[in-house]
Write an enzyme that holds these catalytic residues in place. Structure first.
Site, short mmCIF file in Angstrom:
data_model
loop_
_atom_site.label_atom_id
_atom_site.label_comp_id
_atom_site.label_asym_id
_atom_site.label_seq_id
_atom_site.Cartn_x
_atom_site.Cartn_y
_atom_site.Cartn_z
N GLU A 148 0.66 -1.24 0.05
CA GLU A 148 0.08 0.00 0.11
C GLU A 148 0.74 1.44 0.03
OE1 GLU A 148 -0.09 -2.46 2.03
OE2 GLU A 148 -2.05 -3.39 1.41
N PHE A 197 -5.55 0.31 5.42
CA PHE A 197 -4.21 0.42 4.82
C PHE A 197 -3.95 1.64 4.13
CE2 PHE A 197 -5.69 -4.32 4.85
CZ PHE A 197 -5.12 -4.64 6.15
N HIS A 231 -14.46 -0.62 3.07
CA HIS A 231 -14.54 -1.48 4.40
C HIS A 231 -14.25 -0.56 5.48
CE1 HIS A 231 -14.47 -4.44 1.33
NE2 HIS A 231 -14.51 -5.28 1.95
C1 LIG Z 1 -1.19 -4.65 4.77
C2 LIG Z 1 -2.35 -5.56 4.30
N1 LIG Z 1 -2.85 -5.14 3.04
C3 LIG Z 1 -3.85 -5.98 2.56
C4 LIG Z 1 -4.38 -7.04 3.43
C5 LIG Z 1 -5.65 -7.89 2.85
N2 LIG Z 1 -5.09 -9.20 2.52
C6 LIG Z 1 -5.66 -10.19 3.42
S1 LIG Z 1 -4.99 -11.64 2.66
C7 LIG Z 1 -4.26 -10.82 1.42
C8 LIG Z 1 -3.63 -11.48 0.42
C9 LIG Z 1 -3.67 -13.09 0.56
O1 LIG Z 1 -2.55 -13.64 -0.33
P1 LIG Z 1 -1.22 -14.21 0.31
O2 LIG Z 1 -0.52 -13.09 0.98
O3 LIG Z 1 -0.49 -14.64 -0.80
O4 LIG Z 1 -1.62 -15.07 1.24
P2 LIG Z 1 -2.35 -16.77 1.24
O5 LIG Z 1 -3.73 -16.65 1.86
O6 LIG Z 1 -2.25 -17.10 -0.05
O7 LIG Z 1 -1.55 -17.60 2.15
C10 LIG Z 1 -4.66 -9.54 1.45
C11 LIG Z 1 -4.22 -8.67 0.52
C12 LIG Z 1 -3.75 -7.40 4.75
N3 LIG Z 1 -4.29 -8.33 5.58
N4 LIG Z 1 -2.78 -6.59 5.19
#
Ligand SMILES: Cc1ncc(C[n+]2csc(CCOP(=O)(O)OP(=O)(O)O)c2C)c(N)n1
Ligand SMILES: [Mg+2]
Lengths: 304, 332
Positions: free
Chosen positions: B61, B86, B112
């Site tokens: 972000e 964020f 959100h």
């Molecule tokens: C700083 C931040 N930005 C955005 C999010 C929202 N968010 C939650 S999970 C995710 C991405 C999920 O993909 P990954 O990091 O690859 O995790 P996976 O579930 O695949 O293990 C995002 C963008 C967050 N939790 N924290």
């Protein structure tokens, strides 16, 4: 509905202090997965495929690698586990409940008002959580801070910190600030595990923001860095146990599949942050329980 | 483009997605950025229509906000979206120096917002974004009440001035307050229901609840409450706030946000200086959010019609008998 049936017993604790075998750990991972499906089917909210992706790593940690004491969660010499990918909280909650950190029935309160099991781990509510997470990218720097404190307390040779990260974590700049700090401060008791499942919220990692060769990136930051199959329990255990013997920060890039163990979602885009429908939950549980039955009978056969 | 008004409860973030597509069609320089939440913020709609003008930054972000700065400095009009948490707390420095200090025409689409994000819990529930963005020099703050007003807010954000703007949208489907897509946000302070006994200043997801509260107050207490939707919290149309305060001599504010720094304080600033009457607040105290369904979270923190009613009754008991005329001051 299958998800309302009682949860199967995990592998009984080893008698005589033997550490659980690879086969036992595989079965434990299945038990954790079953817990996750049940929790999310009831909560109707949360990140199931993200949790399943980490199940083998978390099982290896909680059932074998981590030195921890569920009866004394704040034991100063314990190993620390930091879930930087905090949205996979259900898999950690399952492991904590299976080890008796809190009553098993608490799992069914996930994400509801009055429950201590928040959507993302909360250190002030849930026993066994080291630091609250949920904002991607923070866990590695938090882990570095923990290690610096352990060093000040003379515990750097005893207590190890394991930080579980995701693709998204690797996209946040702060993770690399943490990586630089761990190398700069020559931290020997930190292991970063990347649950590299190549899927994130908006698509594949390659489409959204390619993280490239994460193993090489950690290496370039001065870490020991290896790549493994994150669902091969032999490799997972071997890499985790090796990492704590090193005298420098250790990265384990685990190639994984999101939704692992549940074929309807395994490796597929479109399930992130979506709870299973009752039908999907039943299908998932049928599959996982069949896996569990197989694992149980082969363990029994080997034991007899 | 003929905007289509909604009649059924709809999330304001959906208006963001729709309006962004419409802006993209009308204006080539409109670009959009997101940080791996494009499906949630609805910016993916724009991404599908205009893939060349859409930049997904991944979960990054801070970098996204600085990229938006660069795009704006080079003649584009960036709409950068992610969750409110964020967009503000994670990327505050990037928004502050890169966007606000440079007075760049960047529109932050923060979805959100508040506790109605629900189950994800405290780590994701942004309850001080209005305060942060209000305090930031040059940043405008817009919190639309429903889908129809949100659509207009986004369209107007392009046509309006060149300064930076923060727009807050919500996750859950929210009842419709405006029958049609309004022609304009106007001053951003809109009297939705007239009354003489107490003013209810309200924004976002609390607006429809305030209208319900006003109805109950009339039916059960015989109180005529004036409901004032404050969609543009900064710059605040102080005269309009003052006008209502002068009429009723008493106010309650209601927001899905900390009472510190948000709408409550914006109204109190006007009242304290120019027409000191009691201003009671409904909002979050010195506390973080909690996991639960959207409605359960709203109830948990008293962010409901009955929460507004209770506060209004408390205020009415404390209503000063003598009211002084407002002090006139030029300029806000
Ligand atoms: C700083 C931040 N930005 C955005 C999010 C929202 N968010 C939650 S999970 C995710 C991405 C999920 O993909 P990954 O990091 O690859 O995790 P996976 O579930 O695949 O293990 C995002 C963008 C967050 N939790 N924290
Ligand atoms: Mg991933």
């Amino acid at each position: 509905m299958a998800h309302l049936k009682p949860v199967p017993d995990p592998t009984p604790p080893p008698e005589g202090g033997d550490r659980p075998s690879i086969e036992q750990l595989q079965r434990d991972a299945t038990v954790l997965r079953i817990n996750c499906v049940r929790m999310l089917a009831v909560a109707k909210s949360g990140h199931l495929d993200s949790s399943l992706s980490s199940a083998d790593i978390v099982a290896a940690l909680y059932y074998r690698v981590l030195r921890h004491d569920p009866k004394n969660p704040r034991w100063p010499e314990r190993d620390r586990f930091v879930l930087s990918k905090g949205h996979a909280a259900p898999i950690q909650y399952a492991a904590l409940a299976e080890h008796g950190y809190f009553p098993h029935k608490d799992l069914m309160g996930l994400r509801s008002i009055g429950s201590h099991l928040q959507g993302h781990p909360d250190m002030n509510r849930t026993p066994g959580i080291e630091v609250s997470t949920g904002s991607l990218g923070q866990g590695l720097s938090m882990s570095v801070g923990i290690c610096l404190a352990l060093r000040l307390d003379g515990l750097a040779d005893t207590a190890h910190t394991f930080c579980l990260m995701s693709d998204g974590d690797c996209q946040e700049g702060e993770s690399w600030e943490g990586a630089a700090a761990a190398a700069h401060y020559e931290i020997p008791n930190i292991t970063a595990i990347v649950d590299y499942n190549h899927l994130q919220t908006d698509g594949t990692t390659e489409e959204v923001m390619d993280t490239g060769d994460v193993r090489a990136k950690f290496e370039a930051f001065g870490w020991d860095s290896v790549e493994i199959d994150g669902h091969d329990m032999n490799q997972v255990v071997e890499a985790l146990e090796r990492s704590r013997t090193l005298d420098k920060p250790a990265a384990i890039v685990a190639q994984t599949k999101k939704g692992r163990g549940v074929s309807l979602m395994e490796g597929r885009f479109g399930f992130h942050g979506k709870p299973p429908t009752p039908e999907q939950a039943d299908q998932a549980l049928d599959e996982l329980e069949a896996t569990l039955a197989e694992q149980t009978s082969s363990l029994e056969a080997a034991g007899s | 483009m003929a905007p289509e008004a909604k009649t059924e409860p709809t999330a304001t973030r959906q208006a963001y997605g729709q309006a962004l597509v419409d802006l993209g069609e009308a204006h080539e320089e409109v670009v959009a950025l997101d940080a791996d939440l494009a499906v949630s913020t609805q910016s993916m709609k724009f991404g599908k229509e205009y893939p060349d003008r859409f930049f997904n930054c991944g979960a990054a972000e801070a970098g996204m906000m600085s990229m938006a700065c660069g795009l704006a400095a080079t003649g584009k009009v960036p709409y950068a979206s992610t969750f409110a948490i964020f967009a503000t707390s994670r990327a505050y420095d990037q928004v502050r120096l890169g966007i606000a200090h440079n007075e760049l025409k960047v529109r932050i689409g923060a979805s959100h917002g508040g506790v109605s994000l629900g189950e994800d819990g405290a780590s994701h529930q942004m309850i001080e974004d209005i305060a942060l963005m209000r305090a930031m020099p040059k940043m405008q703050v817009v919190v639309p009440a429903d889908y129809n007003q949100a659509y207009r807010a986004v369209i107007e954000s392009y046509e309006g001035n060149d300064g930076p703007m923060y727009m807050r949208f919500g996750r859950p489907n929210t009842p419709i307050v405006y029958d049609d897509i309004p022609e304009t946000l106007g001053s951003g302070v809109d009297v939705l229901r007239e009354g003489k006994d107490i003013s209810i200043f309200v924004c976002g997801h609390m607006v429809w609840r305030a209208l319900e509260a006003a109805k109950t107050l009339e039916e059960e207490d015989g109180i005529e409450a004036e409901v004032v939707n404050v969609a543009i919290i900064k710059p605040l149309a102080g005269e309009a706030v003052l006008e209502s305060l002068a009429k009723t001599g008493l106010a309650v504010t209601a927001e899905e946000h900390r009472v510190v720094g948000g709408l409550a304080d914006a109204v109190r600033e006007v009242a304290a200086e120019q027409h000191p009457v009691p201003v009671f607040a409904v909002g979050m105290g010195d506390e973080f959010g909690v996991s639960g369904t959207a409605e359960a979270c709203m109830e948990h923190f008293g962010l409901t019609a009955s929460g507004i009613i209770d506060r209004a009754r408390e205020a009415l008991v404390n209503k000063p008998i003598v009211s002084h005329p407002p002090i006139k001051r030029a300029g806000w």
